[in-house]
Write an enzyme that holds these catalytic residues in place. Structure first.
Site, mmCIF file in Angstrom:
data_model
loop_
_atom_site.group_PDB
_atom_site.id
_atom_site.type_symbol
_atom_site.label_atom_id
_atom_site.label_comp_id
_atom_site.label_asym_id
_atom_site.label_seq_id
_atom_site.Cartn_x
_atom_site.Cartn_y
_atom_site.Cartn_z
ATOM 1 N N LYS A 69 8.087 34.704 13.798
ATOM 2 C CA LYS A 69 8.165 33.902 14.010
ATOM 3 C C LYS A 69 8.851 34.183 15.542
ATOM 4 C CE LYS A 69 5.811 30.070 12.088
ATOM 5 N NZ LYS A 69 4.414 30.237 12.624
ATOM 6 N N TYR A 79 9.190 36.513 7.743
ATOM 7 C CA TYR A 79 8.664 35.008 8.555
ATOM 8 C C TYR A 79 9.103 34.700 9.665
ATOM 9 C CZ TYR A 79 7.703 29.975 9.233
ATOM 10 O OH TYR A 79 7.557 29.284 9.652
#
Ligand code: NAP
Length: 254
Positions: A167, A163
């Site tokens: 991002k 993640y």
């Protein structure tokens, strides 16, 4: 003498496409932009009744919205989403790349499929939607793109190698695309939320997390939506591009 005028809707006649708008932050963004008069595309992956509920809230308040199913990690589905949006509303003025998932686990336990699923949606999905919508905005010579990143992509977070990589990638992507499209009247910015009260954070141990949030609480989806609303409008946002705005209770202080 100048008079103070009450503010009027700032996005009248504009069309906003929001990925992952059936729940959580995306839902709040859809409602916030509709409140400003935008016609809204409520994209979702599988929650059709939740997406239709968002559409109903908007239309009952006198706005215009449509729910469109598409897995935005898939090229053909992104193309269909953009085509269906153009068939319905003829233009796209605001793109909010919001759809995202987590598959949290520590690095040594992370399966390649956990890595790939998060990269496919949270990073490749942003690329696919941005590329498809940029063709529309380039013809219009105007547009606003807003990418939902995360503090995890700025400061890292144990259990989120996939993640945080996606991002952080979104932040670099935002800056590059902002530079590429700046001369064509298109702005591209990112919003980096901290911990926000949604289904995504529902199972986390909040007492532990709150210790690391200077403002001492989780954020609300409406607070992220407020920043997106600002970046979608004209007042100051026409002169802002390639930036990352934290809505995180003070977790990241540059
Ligand atoms: P959420 O409540 O879990 O909602 C996720 C949304 O994404 C839903 O509308 C879901 O649609 C949609 N979605 C999932 N897979 C999709 C796909 N393949 N194609 C299209 N849409 C898909 O998440 P959230 O907390 O609102 O998060 C929204 C964004 O903010 C994400 O990018 C997330 O990474 C980011 N963010 C969240 C937090 C937080 O604390 N919540 C913090 C930082 C950043 P369905 O309903 O159909 O499944």
């Amino acid at each position: 003498m100048a008079t103070l005028q009450p503010s009027s809707p700032r996005l009248s006649d504009r069309v906003a496409m929001i990925t992952g708008a059936s729940r959580g932050i995306g839902r709040s963004i859809a409602l916030a932009l509709a409140t400003e008069g935008a016609k809204v595309v409520v994209n979702y992956a599988s929650s059709s009744s939740a997406a239709e509920e968002v559409v109903a809230v908007i239309t009952e308040a006198g706005g215009e919205a449509i729910a469109l199913q598409a897995d935005v990690s898939k090229l053909d589905q992104v193309e269909a989403l953009v085509n269906q949006t153009l068939e319905k509303f003829s233009r796209i003025d605001v793109l909010v790349n919001n759809a995202g998932i987590t598959r949290d686990t520590l690095l040594l336990r992370m399966k390649p499929e956990d890595w790939q699923a998060v990269i496919d949606l949270n990073l490749t999905g942003v690329f696919l939607c941005t590329r498809a919508v940029s063709k529309v905005m380039l013809k219009q010579k105007s547009g606003r793109m807003i990418n939902i990143a995360s503090v995890s992509g700025q400061m890292g977070n144990p259990g989120q190698a996939n993640y945080s990589a996606a991002k952080a990638g979104v932040i670099g992507f935002t800056k590059t695309v902002a530079k590429e499209l700046a001369t064509r009247g298109i702005t591209v910015n990112a919003v980096a939320p901290g911990f926000i009260e949604t289904d995504m954070t529902h199972d986390l141990k909040s007492e532990e997390i709150i210790k690391y949030i200077p403002l001492g609480r989780y954020g609300k989806p409406e607070e992220v939506a407020g920043m997106v609303r600002f970046l979608a409008a004209d007042e100051a946002a026409g002169y802002i591009t390639g930036q990352v705005f934290n809505v995180d209770g003070g977790m990241v202080m540059a």
